[in-house]
Design a protein around this motif. Sequence first.
Motif, PDB file in Angstrom:
ATOM      1  N   ASN A 133      86.889 -11.486 -33.604  1.00 36.50           N
ATOM      2  CA  ASN A 133      88.149 -11.435 -34.382  1.00 36.50           C
ATOM      3  C   ASN A 133      89.274 -12.229 -33.702  1.00 36.50           C
ATOM      4  O   ASN A 133      90.134 -12.784 -34.368  1.00 36.50           O
ATOM      5  CB  ASN A 133      88.575  -9.999 -34.711  1.00 36.50           C
ATOM      6  CG  ASN A 133      88.783  -9.152 -33.480  1.00 36.50           C
ATOM      7  OD1 ASN A 133      88.501  -9.584 -32.362  1.00 36.50           O
ATOM      8  ND2 ASN A 133      89.278  -7.938 -33.680  1.00 36.50           N
ATOM      9  N   VAL A 134      89.228 -12.320 -32.350  1.00 34.22           N
ATOM     10  CA  VAL A 134      90.225 -13.134 -31.642  1.00 34.22           C
ATOM     11  C   VAL A 134      89.944 -14.611 -31.938  1.00 34.22           C
ATOM     12  O   VAL A 134      90.836 -15.375 -32.333  1.00 34.22           O
ATOM     13  CB  VAL A 134      90.169 -12.879 -30.111  1.00 34.22           C
ATOM     14  CG1 VAL A 134      91.127 -13.798 -29.366  1.00 34.22           C
ATOM     15  CG2 VAL A 134      90.482 -11.416 -29.812  1.00 34.22           C
ATOM     16  N   LEU A 135      88.674 -14.996 -31.789  1.00 37.74           N
ATOM     17  CA  LEU A 135      88.320 -16.412 -31.976  1.00 37.74           C
ATOM     18  C   LEU A 135      88.559 -16.868 -33.415  1.00 37.74           C
ATOM     19  O   LEU A 135      89.019 -17.987 -33.655  1.00 37.74           O
ATOM     20  CB  LEU A 135      86.846 -16.625 -31.607  1.00 37.74           C
ATOM     21  CG  LEU A 135      86.521 -16.442 -30.126  1.00 37.74           C
ATOM     22  CD1 LEU A 135      85.013 -16.512 -29.887  1.00 37.74           C
ATOM     23  CD2 LEU A 135      87.233 -17.501 -29.289  1.00 37.74           C
ATOM     24  N   ASP A 136      88.266 -15.981 -34.384  1.00 37.88           N
ATOM     25  CA  ASP A 136      88.386 -16.382 -35.794  1.00 37.88           C
ATOM     26  C   ASP A 136      89.827 -16.410 -36.282  1.00 37.88           C
ATOM     27  O   ASP A 136      90.155 -17.157 -37.193  1.00 37.88           O
ATOM     28  CB  ASP A 136      87.606 -15.412 -36.695  1.00 37.88           C
ATOM     29  CG  ASP A 136      86.107 -15.637 -36.587  1.00 37.88           C
ATOM     30  OD1 ASP A 136      85.710 -16.603 -35.914  1.00 37.88           O
ATOM     31  OD2 ASP A 136      85.346 -14.839 -37.171  1.00 37.88           O
ATOM     32  N   TYR A 137      90.680 -15.568 -35.709  1.00 34.99           N
ATOM     33  CA  TYR A 137      92.007 -15.401 -36.322  1.00 34.99           C
ATOM     34  C   TYR A 137      93.199 -15.777 -35.449  1.00 34.99           C
ATOM     35  O   TYR A 137      94.242 -16.142 -35.964  1.00 34.99           O
ATOM     36  CB  TYR A 137      92.172 -13.959 -36.812  1.00 34.99           C
ATOM     37  CG  TYR A 137      91.304 -13.643 -38.002  1.00 34.99           C
ATOM     38  CD1 TYR A 137      91.694 -14.025 -39.278  1.00 34.99           C
ATOM     39  CD2 TYR A 137      90.080 -13.000 -37.844  1.00 34.99           C
ATOM     40  CE1 TYR A 137      90.892 -13.759 -40.376  1.00 34.99           C
ATOM     41  CE2 TYR A 137      89.265 -12.722 -38.940  1.00 34.99           C
ATOM     42  CZ  TYR A 137      89.674 -13.105 -40.202  1.00 34.99           C
ATOM     43  OH  TYR A 137      88.886 -12.851 -41.279  1.00 34.99           O
TER      44      TYR A 137
END
Length: 287
Positions: A206-210
């Motif tokens: 979720n960190v990498l995607d958003y």
Amino acid sequence: MTPVSTIQSTINYIKKELQNIYPVQETESMAYILLEFVLKYSRTQIQMNKTESITKDNFDIIDTYIQQLKTNKPIQYILGETEFYDLTFKVNEHTLIPRPETEELVHAIINENQQNGLSILDIGTGSGCIPISLAKNLKNAHISSADISIGAIIKAKENATLHKIDVTFFHRDILNWKNFDWDNFDIIVSNPPYVTEAEKSKMEKNVLDYEPASALFVSDNDPLLFYRTITELALQHLKKDGKLYFEINESLGKEMVTLLEKYEFKNIQLRMDINGKNRMISAIKSY
Ligand SMILES: C[S@@+](CC[C@H](N)C(=O)[O-])C[C@H]1O[C@@H](n2cnc3c(N)ncnc32)[C@H](O)[C@@H]1O
């Protein structure tokens, strides 16, 4: 509006819907955050009123948020806000979600600098969490903050207005600082991008995607780039005995001490965060 559910059964519903995606503790915390946000209740009010009914409209809103949470989008971006140092900050895809480690950095600065009217420069504004919480807690401080991202600056200005705080924001690439016409400051603080590309594989999806990559990552070839640049800037733009504070990558503690020693800073203090990791460093300009 027809009541369809109680607070307790809604908590159970949220946890059940999210149980295959998030750890139990996180689903519980998400349930509380969603109910606080939608019902405009404090955590205590939720805990004290679990048998209270909630309306179909509110239940439907919560259900929409649950569907978004299923895509792994961070809850702070879904709701558009988060808490930092007891203040609410608006966030979006241009701003990093402020972290608890950064609250520890802000706390240290506030504790150690109670003088009136300090001039402070923050580098890497993001949501504005550092300059705004410093301004709220330090008497008559004059605070400036710079970021390369115009999206971040816009959000930070919105947060400053929300909290009735006066911060001067600069839209600047700090790597070009030699072209800036800046005064000298009592304190320079920065939580710059410090995750190396090599560390990407250990990060949550979720960190990498958003979250904005430009807020997180620094090149593997030069992980100290921002620290070295800002230390050089501090040599020019800190007053004598002015203080430099950094949030750091936990694996760079030793390198940071060496860097600050090389530039003849004194009183270098490497500090751990609440999880026992090297997370902050501070130093004083000696001349
Ligand atoms: C780790 S985030 C910190 C944000 C905020 N201070 C916080 O603690 O939540 C780093 C910030 O530095 C900004 N940044 C990255 N490169 C920059 C540059 N070359 N010049 C100025 N700011 C930069 C990013 O846009 C991002 O907002």
